[in-house]
Design a protein around this motif. Sequence first.
Motif, PDB file in Angstrom:
ATOM      1  N   PHE A  93       0.842  -1.193   0.000  1.00  0.00           N
ATOM      2  CA  PHE A  93       0.000   0.000   0.000  1.00  0.00           C
ATOM      3  C   PHE A  93       0.881   1.248   0.000  1.00  0.00           C
ATOM      4  O   PHE A  93       1.283   1.725   1.060  1.00  0.00           O
ATOM      5  CB  PHE A  93      -0.878  -0.032   1.261  1.00  0.00           C
ATOM      6  N   TRP A  97      -2.546   8.211  -4.443  1.00  0.00           N
ATOM      7  CA  TRP A  97      -3.924   8.032  -4.878  1.00  0.00           C
ATOM      8  C   TRP A  97      -4.030   7.293  -6.207  1.00  0.00           C
ATOM      9  O   TRP A  97      -4.904   6.438  -6.395  1.00  0.00           O
ATOM     10  CB  TRP A  97      -4.609   9.387  -4.947  1.00  0.00           C
ATOM     11  N   PHE A 100      -3.272   3.699  -5.653  1.00  0.00           N
ATOM     12  CA  PHE A 100      -4.352   3.168  -4.833  1.00  0.00           C
ATOM     13  C   PHE A 100      -5.493   2.681  -5.721  1.00  0.00           C
ATOM     14  O   PHE A 100      -6.010   1.567  -5.546  1.00  0.00           O
ATOM     15  CB  PHE A 100      -4.847   4.259  -3.882  1.00  0.00           C
ATOM     16  N   VAL A 105      -6.361  -1.483  -4.541  1.00  0.00           N
ATOM     17  CA  VAL A 105      -7.696  -2.010  -4.241  1.00  0.00           C
ATOM     18  C   VAL A 105      -8.049  -3.270  -5.028  1.00  0.00           C
ATOM     19  O   VAL A 105      -9.154  -3.799  -4.878  1.00  0.00           O
ATOM     20  CB  VAL A 105      -8.772  -0.934  -4.501  1.00  0.00           C
ATOM     21  N   MET A 133      -2.736   6.939   6.323  1.00  0.00           N
ATOM     22  CA  MET A 133      -3.718   6.794   5.255  1.00  0.00           C
ATOM     23  C   MET A 133      -4.425   8.122   4.971  1.00  0.00           C
ATOM     24  O   MET A 133      -4.869   8.804   5.884  1.00  0.00           O
ATOM     25  CB  MET A 133      -4.761   5.741   5.638  1.00  0.00           C
ATOM     26  N   HIS A 134      -4.519   8.498   3.684  1.00  0.00           N
ATOM     27  CA  HIS A 134      -5.191   9.728   3.290  1.00  0.00           C
ATOM     28  C   HIS A 134      -6.697   9.602   3.481  1.00  0.00           C
ATOM     29  O   HIS A 134      -7.259   8.507   3.432  1.00  0.00           O
ATOM     30  CB  HIS A 134      -4.893  10.055   1.827  1.00  0.00           C
ATOM     31  N   ASN A 136      -9.230  10.375   1.561  1.00  0.00           N
ATOM     32  CA  ASN A 136      -9.970   9.788   0.438  1.00  0.00           C
ATOM     33  C   ASN A 136      -9.874   8.267   0.437  1.00  0.00           C
ATOM     34  O   ASN A 136     -10.815   7.574   0.024  1.00  0.00           O
ATOM     35  CB  ASN A 136      -9.473  10.348  -0.892  1.00  0.00           C
ATOM     36  N   MET A 137      -8.731   7.738   0.866  1.00  0.00           N
ATOM     37  CA  MET A 137      -8.573   6.287   0.931  1.00  0.00           C
ATOM     38  C   MET A 137      -9.475   5.706   2.010  1.00  0.00           C
ATOM     39  O   MET A 137     -10.121   4.663   1.811  1.00  0.00           O
ATOM     40  CB  MET A 137      -7.104   5.950   1.197  1.00  0.00           C
ATOM     41  N   ARG A 138      -9.557   6.395   3.145  1.00  0.00           N
ATOM     42  CA  ARG A 138     -10.460   5.971   4.201  1.00  0.00           C
ATOM     43  C   ARG A 138     -11.913   6.010   3.712  1.00  0.00           C
ATOM     44  O   ARG A 138     -12.709   5.108   4.001  1.00  0.00           O
ATOM     45  CB  ARG A 138     -10.297   6.866   5.437  1.00  0.00           C
TER      46      ARG A 138
END
Length: 425
Positions: A93, A97, A100, A105, A133-134, A136-138
């Motif tokens: 990971f 972005w 990601f 994913v 973790m950013h 947007n990822m959350r």
Amino acid sequence: MLNNYLRPKKAEALCRLYEKPLERKENQQVWRGAGTILPSLDHRNRSMGNKGGVVDEQGKFVGLSAINDECRAYPVDGIGGVMDQRVVYCGYFPMHWGHFLTEVVCRLWYALDHDDEVEKYIFTVRPGFETKMHENMRSFFDALGILEKVELTSKPAAYREIIVPELCYKTFEYDSDAYLRMFDKVKENLLAAASEKTEKYEKIFLSRSRFLKKSGKTEAGTELLDDFFSRNGYQIIYPEEYSLAGLTCLLHKAKECATTEGTISHNILFAPEILSVVIVEREAWLNTYQIGLNRLRPWQITHVDAHYSLYPTEMGFGPYLIAFTKEFQQFATDRGFEPPSPEFVGEAYLRRCFHTYMSAYFEQHGYQWKMSGITADADYLYESYESGCAVFGPYLRREKPFKISQYFQPHYWRKMLGRMRRGES
């Protein structure tokens, strides 16, 4: 539907990529058994890391856990006992972005139908990144319904049962319905979470200009793009100022979206199929990650060369010099658009952008001629460099100064006197 306003050889290369046959892989494989998760060790040459993966109870490497051919088992000491948990191994990971969306994913399709049997989704990270973790990822994990089960680790660990799903998408190798179903579920839940008060604009331009000021990265000419698209009815949107749900809502309410190529253009994964998309090319390279995504849905895609590339760099690393090129001009003419404001099309502006680009290039790369990996695409890459040299040749050949310090060098005074004698500007 594909349209392009690219330099000729680059346009040919683009068409070849769009026409390349790709496998549609369904019924992804799954490995399961007791074993150990080994974090990736070396990240210098691979954006997704190398080494690491999963080994079974006998220490044999599980091939399905590899991201590339450098992933493999390595010796470890002091792991401790076996955790009495059933977990899904999700791979390495990186806090990026773009990667990601296109790689991180790609094992999470398993959550669509089997989440009730899973206790944790394990990703490996570099040491120190376990809590980075950013947002947007959350939000993505939350919309998929697994946020509370996601765990980031940089230490090897053994588990009672590890599930290793096959990747459901690999850029320019294969795609699958599972990858698209996953994004459909995420979009549906993001839209449900978005405020009804989210603005509606028919045309939006996803801008990087504010992000670049904060990050310190160099893309000379971004204000030209903001000006051009604003003058032609596009609302300028700064994605980093929106939640993922808000951005998804904006994309679903729009009819047209323009964006520069790169990570920011990957956000079309959250857009409806009917969206018309303009991708402004900022470098010589064709972004295969983006082209792979473009092929997933029936979006109307238009590519526009709006840059000059003077020195070879690796794809995505910059610096970039954005300009109102003849290809960009043709796009504007065909769409009936106004050109940018005069301040962004004259020689003075080009010279400032050139200065910014050159300073950034030599700060990032020194005097290295970054030619690694260029051979296969040399025809359209050299075409781009030749186009840039045609515009900036006098500066590159040291015939004209572009930095203040150069005005005090005798070499440039001699060149200037020679041009005056020949009646040149």
